[in-house]
Write a protein that holds these residues in place. Sequence first.
Motif, short mmCIF file in Angstrom:
data_model
loop_
_atom_site.label_atom_id
_atom_site.label_comp_id
_atom_site.label_asym_id
_atom_site.label_seq_id
_atom_site.Cartn_x
_atom_site.Cartn_y
_atom_site.Cartn_z
N ALA A 411 20.59 94.55 2.76
CA ALA A 411 19.14 94.36 2.85
C ALA A 411 18.72 93.84 4.22
O ALA A 411 17.63 94.15 4.70
N SER A 412 19.58 93.05 4.86
CA SER A 412 19.22 92.47 6.16
C SER A 412 19.13 93.51 7.27
O SER A 412 18.45 93.30 8.28
N LEU A 413 19.81 94.64 7.10
CA LEU A 413 19.82 95.64 8.16
C LEU A 413 18.43 96.22 8.42
O LEU A 413 18.12 96.66 9.53
N GLY A 414 17.57 96.20 7.39
CA GLY A 414 16.23 96.73 7.57
C GLY A 414 15.43 95.99 8.63
O GLY A 414 14.59 96.59 9.31
N ALA A 415 15.68 94.68 8.77
CA ALA A 415 14.95 93.90 9.78
C ALA A 415 15.27 94.42 11.18
O ALA A 415 14.37 94.56 12.03
N PHE A 425 9.82 98.92 7.52
CA PHE A 425 11.05 99.39 6.86
C PHE A 425 11.03 98.94 5.40
O PHE A 425 10.84 97.76 5.11
N VAL A 426 11.23 99.90 4.50
CA VAL A 426 11.27 99.62 3.05
C VAL A 426 12.68 99.90 2.57
O VAL A 426 13.18 101.02 2.70
N TYR A 437 10.10 95.01 5.43
CA TYR A 437 9.88 94.35 6.72
C TYR A 437 8.73 95.03 7.45
O TYR A 437 8.54 96.25 7.34
N ASP A 438 7.99 94.24 8.24
CA ASP A 438 6.95 94.83 9.06
C ASP A 438 7.55 95.42 10.32
O ASP A 438 8.77 95.41 10.52
N ALA A 439 6.69 95.92 11.21
CA ALA A 439 7.18 96.64 12.39
C ALA A 439 7.89 95.75 13.39
O ALA A 439 8.56 96.25 14.30
N SER A 440 7.79 94.42 13.25
CA SER A 440 8.52 93.50 14.13
C SER A 440 9.80 92.98 13.50
O SER A 440 10.52 92.20 14.12
#
Length: 522
Positions: A411-415, A425-426, A437-440
């Motif tokens: 799950a952390s890779l999406g950040a 990222f969903v 996560y948002d675009a940042s």
Amino acid sequence: MKTFGPWLTSPWRRSALAALAGALPVPAFPAPALWWWAWFALVPLLLLVRSAPTGKRAAYDGWCGGFGFMLAMHLWLLPFLHVFIFVLAALLGALWAPWGWLVRRFLGGAPSRRRAAAALAVLPSGWLAVELVRSWQALGGPWGVLGSSQWQVEPALRLASVGGVWLLSFLVVAVNVAVAVLVAVPAHRLPAVAGLAATAAAASAAWVWSPRPDATGRVARIAVVQPGVIEGPDRRFDREEQLTRGLAGQDVDLVVWGESSVGYDLDDRPDLARRLAALSRATGADILVNVDARRSDVPGIYKSSLLIGPDGPTGDRYDKMRLVPFGEYIPARSLLGWASSVGKAAGEDRRRGSKQVVMDAGRGLRIGPMVCFETAFPDMSRHLAGDGSDVLVAQSSTSTFQESWAPAQHASLGALRAAETGRPFVHATLTGMSAVYDASGRPVGSWLGTDASSTAVHEVPLADGVTPYVRFGDWPAHAALLVLAAAAAREGTRAVRRRRRSPAPLAPPARTVRESPVRPGR
């Protein structure tokens, strides 16, 4: 190291200590997520390897350190691969043998100030080269790249937008090398402190000058459906259908189901296609599902992301391209096929897709789908962002590894992928942990944990613009390879000069030949 000098004379003890030292960085990753630990966790391994009596022994130490790192990072695969995980760790750990030799070459003994300064560039480049090689899909992919331990640090995410996770790995190793120089070679504090200052300056410059994602003012309401661990494709579909019906009236723009959420080919099961179309009409949104089944139109089993609209499948389809070694296929099955008899390795290889796809999910929302393991590859999300995706969507399942660190790491890779691309990222899971996560790269809402059987609706702010990483690609990796090439050229030049300057060997003294006396004939 002087205190342990006699104890380390045993090769076996030294190898065991190197393996333990190699495992030290792993707590920096989720679930412990001790991100600060990564910035000096490599120091014990560096100090051990630099003390090796020979270059050959340093290479062995690097190999053992790599073995320890890979084994600890993938220990959650033990119930899946059993004893074969040790074989894989040993094979992949060998990639760190040249890095071990480099550590001794640049930090061994009493290095000059020039060598200590060069180590700050060469050793991180060597580590990055190892990460690049092992990131090849057939060797397991880029799971556990050192820079990905910094996923929750906002300055690190800013750096990722400039040079991707590769830039983070380089800087983390560079700081470890600087700390090792401060500890082992205090006479050369200047280059070590300069390296630390350069890292801080790079982070500050990225924070101030790197372009931020441009907010478009649009917000997409995206729902994730996470049924949890449910045995059987029919019962699982029923639960997903029940959860999705609860989203009716919530004005969602997209509904995302997890990996392997549909266990039948929809051409063979038109009744399921009709039920999905009814769900799309009830929610007023397209539904992205993932089919794990044998295809009826082409031979083989595929994992495919399908977009379902109110009239059924829209025709948008993405077939997973990068498969999980042993989980979804066995590399060199003729040689390694026995792995399926000692663990849960794939009995039949899945088929690969041929290209990435950007889908139009309606309401002007363009999505770039990925499946599970593919979120570990920075180039896939970068290409989807470059092709015009508004949102990156990953469908995943970690049912086999629910009680391990794997769901949180995944799950952390999406950040990082969000920060690298400047796109939200969903991460939607069948089982595991769902996150948005948002675009940042900042979390949007809370994660759904491994025990959840629920839905979550996230208001995801959309963004525009192109990050330096999307524009320039893997430039830190290319720079690292140039550094290594320059170091190799210098070493080769020095070797040739030493050979020319060495005096010619003295000629051996001439042997005197004694003539046998001539005896008079009888």
